[in-house]
Design a protein around this motif. Structure first.
Motif, PDB file in Angstrom:
ATOM      1  N   UNK A  94      33.975  -1.198  41.009  1.00  0.00           N
ATOM      2  CA  UNK A  94      34.776  -0.374  42.002  1.00  0.00           C
ATOM      3  C   UNK A  94      35.816   0.195  41.594  1.00  0.00           C
ATOM      4  N   UNK A  95      36.298   1.129  42.222  1.00  0.00           N
ATOM      5  CA  UNK A  95      37.326   2.028  41.936  1.00  0.00           C
ATOM      6  C   UNK A  95      38.537   1.126  42.830  1.00  0.00           C
ATOM      7  N   UNK A  96      39.751   0.911  42.005  1.00  0.00           N
ATOM      8  CA  UNK A  96      40.990   0.351  42.846  1.00  0.00           C
ATOM      9  C   UNK A  96      41.732   1.313  43.479  1.00  0.00           C
ATOM     10  N   UNK A  97      41.572   2.437  43.412  1.00  0.00           N
ATOM     11  CA  UNK A  97      42.202   3.486  44.271  1.00  0.00           C
ATOM     12  C   UNK A  97      41.644   4.785  44.035  1.00  0.00           C
ATOM     13  N   UNK A  98      42.056   5.712  44.981  1.00  0.00           N
ATOM     14  CA  UNK A  98      41.552   6.814  44.745  1.00  0.00           C
ATOM     15  C   UNK A  98      41.899   7.840  43.812  1.00  0.00           C
ATOM     16  N   UNK A  99      41.267   8.633  43.165  1.00  0.00           N
ATOM     17  CA  UNK A  99      42.044   9.532  42.031  1.00  0.00           C
ATOM     18  C   UNK A  99      40.985  10.211  41.253  1.00  0.00           C
ATOM     19  N   UNK A 100      41.597  10.735  40.039  1.00  0.00           N
ATOM     20  CA  UNK A 100      40.567  11.612  39.312  1.00  0.00           C
ATOM     21  C   UNK A 100      40.614  10.789  37.958  1.00  0.00           C
ATOM     22  N   UNK A 101      39.416  10.687  37.294  1.00  0.00           N
ATOM     23  CA  UNK A 101      39.023   9.757  35.974  1.00  0.00           C
ATOM     24  C   UNK A 101      39.767  10.780  35.099  1.00  0.00           C
ATOM     25  N   UNK A 102      40.606  10.325  34.120  1.00  0.00           N
ATOM     26  CA  UNK A 102      41.232  11.267  33.127  1.00  0.00           C
ATOM     27  C   UNK A 102      40.858  10.696  31.803  1.00  0.00           C
ATOM     28  N   UNK A 103      40.430   9.466  31.465  1.00  0.00           N
ATOM     29  CA  UNK A 103      40.019   8.846  30.298  1.00  0.00           C
ATOM     30  C   UNK A 103      38.998   7.701  30.539  1.00  0.00           C
ATOM     31  N   UNK A 104      38.089   7.676  29.536  1.00  0.00           N
ATOM     32  CA  UNK A 104      37.265   6.389  29.712  1.00  0.00           C
ATOM     33  C   UNK A 104      37.233   5.740  28.408  1.00  0.00           C
ATOM     34  N   UNK A 105      36.700   4.393  28.377  1.00  0.00           N
ATOM     35  CA  UNK A 105      36.961   3.639  27.007  1.00  0.00           C
ATOM     36  C   UNK A 105      35.198   3.967  26.309  1.00  0.00           C
ATOM     37  N   UNK A 106      35.144   4.763  25.656  1.00  0.00           N
ATOM     38  CA  UNK A 106      33.818   5.018  25.326  1.00  0.00           C
ATOM     39  C   UNK A 106      33.352   4.170  24.066  1.00  0.00           C
ATOM     40  N   UNK A 107      34.206   3.445  23.503  1.00  0.00           N
ATOM     41  CA  UNK A 107      33.873   2.524  22.670  1.00  0.00           C
ATOM     42  C   UNK A 107      32.855   1.403  23.339  1.00  0.00           C
ATOM     43  N   UNK A 108      33.070   1.067  24.695  1.00  0.00           N
ATOM     44  CA  UNK A 108      32.235   0.135  25.299  1.00  0.00           C
ATOM     45  C   UNK A 108      30.945   0.530  25.510  1.00  0.00           C
ATOM     46  N   UNK A 109      30.436   1.821  25.087  1.00  0.00           N
ATOM     47  CA  UNK A 109      28.935   2.212  24.995  1.00  0.00           C
ATOM     48  C   UNK A 109      28.317   1.489  23.807  1.00  0.00           C
ATOM     49  N   UNK A 110      29.072   1.244  22.726  1.00  0.00           N
ATOM     50  CA  UNK A 110      28.147   0.436  21.544  1.00  0.00           C
ATOM     51  C   UNK A 110      28.872  -0.944  21.305  1.00  0.00           C
ATOM     52  N   UNK A 111      29.882  -1.114  22.211  1.00  0.00           N
ATOM     53  CA  UNK A 111      30.663  -2.494  21.933  1.00  0.00           C
ATOM     54  C   UNK A 111      30.713  -3.246  23.547  1.00  0.00           C
ATOM     55  N   UNK A 112      30.142  -3.335  24.281  1.00  0.00           N
ATOM     56  CA  UNK A 112      30.283  -3.777  25.610  1.00  0.00           C
ATOM     57  C   UNK A 112      30.955  -5.343  25.646  1.00  0.00           C
ATOM     58  N   UNK A 113      30.667  -5.902  24.717  1.00  0.00           N
ATOM     59  CA  UNK A 113      31.057  -7.271  24.657  1.00  0.00           C
ATOM     60  C   UNK A 113      32.616  -7.308  24.509  1.00  0.00           C
ATOM     61  N   UNK A 114      33.327  -6.337  24.239  1.00  0.00           N
ATOM     62  CA  UNK A 114      34.888  -6.213  24.099  1.00  0.00           C
ATOM     63  C   UNK A 114      35.186  -6.678  25.517  1.00  0.00           C
ATOM     64  N   UNK A 115      34.757  -6.252  26.610  1.00  0.00           N
ATOM     65  CA  UNK A 115      35.136  -6.856  27.964  1.00  0.00           C
ATOM     66  C   UNK A 115      35.079  -8.331  28.052  1.00  0.00           C
ATOM     67  N   UNK A 116      34.242  -8.729  27.431  1.00  0.00           N
ATOM     68  CA  UNK A 116      34.131 -10.502  27.493  1.00  0.00           C
ATOM     69  C   UNK A 116      35.203 -10.934  26.566  1.00  0.00           C
ATOM     70  N   UNK A 117      35.374 -10.330  25.319  1.00  0.00           N
ATOM     71  CA  UNK A 117      36.329 -11.045  24.400  1.00  0.00           C
ATOM     72  C   UNK A 117      37.886 -10.618  24.613  1.00  0.00           C
ATOM     73  N   UNK A 118      38.172  -9.330  25.162  1.00  0.00           N
ATOM     74  CA  UNK A 118      39.290  -9.014  25.376  1.00  0.00           C
ATOM     75  C   UNK A 118      39.482  -8.173  26.815  1.00  0.00           C
ATOM     76  N   UNK A 119      39.264  -8.577  27.877  1.00  0.00           N
ATOM     77  CA  UNK A 119      39.335  -7.885  29.197  1.00  0.00           C
ATOM     78  C   UNK A 119      40.464  -7.182  29.478  1.00  0.00           C
ATOM     79  N   UNK A 120      41.823  -7.687  29.061  1.00  0.00           N
ATOM     80  CA  UNK A 120      42.902  -7.163  29.355  1.00  0.00           C
ATOM     81  C   UNK A 120      43.364  -5.844  28.370  1.00  0.00           C
ATOM     82  N   UNK A 121      42.764  -5.941  27.184  1.00  0.00           N
ATOM     83  CA  UNK A 121      42.959  -5.180  25.946  1.00  0.00           C
ATOM     84  C   UNK A 121      42.041  -4.204  25.702  1.00  0.00           C
TER      85      UNK A 121
END
Length: 128
Positions: free
Chosen positions: A71-98
């Motif tokens: 979910x989007x936490x607030x309305x706005x326009x996306x200006x960047x995305x973490x494309x590294x998650x495409x090949x390494x989604x496990x980073x969300x598990x190992x370092x959710x705040x980094x």
């Protein structure tokens, strides 16, 4: 487990101010959310340039247990995305705040940030 310098939503997203882009905030999911999901194997994020609406779905997370909406936490326009998650989604598990951050957006109304939950309020929600 819930950094004090972040704001939180009831849908388990965190928001850090400022983001890397001018006027932006960075968004990810909380330790609690990634723990509930289990091993994340696929991430669908909004594209740069997308307009997102606060409280509405803007992506999807797939884990070995289930599929969950992002979910989007607030309305706005996306200006960047973490494309590294495409090949390494496990980073969300190992370092959710980094390294597991998901996207950045420039809020339509920056004051919405101040109305999000504090770490103490979020902790009370998930541990209460």
């Amino acid at each position: 487990m819930y950094p004090e310098d972040l704001k939180y939503t009831s849908e388990h997203e965190w928001v850090r101010k400022p983001g890397e882009a001018d006027g932006s905030v960075r968004v990810g999911i909380t330790h609690f959310a990634q723990e509930q999901l289990g091993d994340i194997v696929y991430v669908q994020l909004p594209a740069v340039g997308d307009a997102v609406t606060g409280g509405k779905t803007c992506g999807e997370l797939e884990s070995t247990k289930s599929v969950s909406e992002l979910f989007a936490p607030m309305s706005g326009r996306v200006v960047a995305r973490n494309d590294e998650l495409d090949s390494a989604p496990e980073r969300i598990n190992t370092d959710p705040y980094g390294a597991g951050w998901m996207f950045e957006l420039v809020p339509d109304d920056p004051s919405v940030f101040d109305g999000l939950m504090s770490a103490e309020d979020y902790r009370a929600q998930v541990e209460g």
